[in-house]
Write an enzyme that holds these catalytic residues in place. Structure first.
Site, mmCIF file in Angstrom:
data_model
loop_
_atom_site.group_PDB
_atom_site.id
_atom_site.type_symbol
_atom_site.label_atom_id
_atom_site.label_comp_id
_atom_site.label_asym_id
_atom_site.label_seq_id
_atom_site.Cartn_x
_atom_site.Cartn_y
_atom_site.Cartn_z
ATOM 1 N N ASP A 231 -8.806 -5.000 -6.218
ATOM 2 C CA ASP A 231 -8.395 -4.319 -4.875
ATOM 3 C C ASP A 231 -9.475 -3.397 -4.933
ATOM 4 O O ASP A 231 -10.165 -2.232 -5.755
ATOM 5 C CB ASP A 231 -7.062 -3.173 -4.832
ATOM 6 C CG ASP A 231 -6.238 -2.827 -3.736
ATOM 7 O OD1 ASP A 231 -7.273 -1.885 -3.431
ATOM 8 O OD2 ASP A 231 -5.306 -2.803 -3.547
ATOM 9 N N SER B 169 0.737 -0.910 -0.543
ATOM 10 C CA SER B 169 0.013 -0.230 -0.208
ATOM 11 C C SER B 169 0.900 1.571 -0.256
ATOM 12 O O SER B 169 1.685 1.222 -0.944
ATOM 13 C CB SER B 169 -1.017 0.362 1.509
ATOM 14 O OG SER B 169 -2.110 0.440 1.163
ATOM 15 N N HIS C 139 -7.644 -6.340 -1.468
ATOM 16 C CA HIS C 139 -6.062 -5.317 -0.904
ATOM 17 C C HIS C 139 -4.699 -5.673 -1.007
ATOM 18 O O HIS C 139 -3.928 -5.438 -0.873
ATOM 19 C CB HIS C 139 -6.517 -3.868 -0.291
ATOM 20 C CG HIS C 139 -5.236 -3.325 -0.228
ATOM 21 N ND1 HIS C 139 -4.799 -2.248 -1.521
ATOM 22 C CD2 HIS C 139 -4.516 -2.414 0.965
ATOM 23 C CE1 HIS C 139 -3.842 -1.267 -0.912
ATOM 24 N NE2 HIS C 139 -3.708 -1.392 0.580
#
Length: 198
Positions: free
Chosen positions: A130, A57, A162
């Site tokens: 995601d 991320s 994600h």
């Protein structure tokens, strides 16, 4: 393996937290490089010719930035689900740390705009379902690397969110393998199966 808390992190003074406000591209990368160099000066087993980095991320964004902004220092990187272009990510993230577009140079911080600097081994990873960082962020970097004729690796999870869900152990194995091959110069077990709850 080291984890270094660089400047701009919360739970300290406001001036410490705001140090890099308006410039997320630098992250705390200079702190990471300096910290690793200081540790290597103290501990001889730290090899500055074999420094790897990985993150997910925001850490994926930072990993790619490390490979592009410090290409002579970081030799191997794994950038997972990174928000590489904050104009294509949530405004409540980018604007929180960069400010409004009118007051901050988002283009200078976007990883695809500096991808041509890659020298080491880089693996990009993203789940195509995601629900946090749009996969387009990683594809922008992949396209920029292709345009710059750079060799890189790409792992795509077609139906993953994600965090990769049921493929988390697969990704862990790929991560281990990538570092073993590219930092140790060794051959990991082929298709090693990590057993667990997933």
């Amino acid at each position: 393996m080291v984890a270094i808390e660089g400047t701009s992190n919360p739970l300290r003074s406001k001036s410490f937290h705001d140090m890099s406000y308006g410039n997320m591209g630098d992250n705390t990368l200079a702190d990471q490089v300096t910290g690793i160099k200081q540790l290597a000066a103290k501990y001889s087993y730290i090899d500055l010719d074999r420094v790897g980095i990985w993150g997910h991320s925001g850490g994926g964004f930072a990993t790619a930035a490390a490979m592009f902004r410090h290409p002579d220092f970081f030799k191997v990187g794994i950038a997972e689900s990174g928000n590489h272009e904050n104009l294509n990510y949530e405004d409540n993230w980018g604007e929180r740390y960069n400010g409004l577009v009118a007051n901050s140079d988002y283009a200078a911080q976007a990883n695809q705009n500096i991808a041509k600097n890659l020298k080491g081994k880089l693996m990009l990873v993203h789940g195509m379902m995601d629900d946090n960082v749009p996969p387009y962020n990683t594809l922008l970097v992949a396209e920029a690397l292709e345009k710059a004729n750079k060799t890189f690796d790409l792992v795509i999870f077609p139906n993953s969110p994600h965090g990769y869900g049921q493929y988390s152990n697969y990704m862990m194995r790929r991560r281990w393998d990538y570092f073993v091959e590219n930092l140790m110069g060794a051959k990991p077990p082929v298709d090693y199966l990590i057993k667990g709850s997933r």
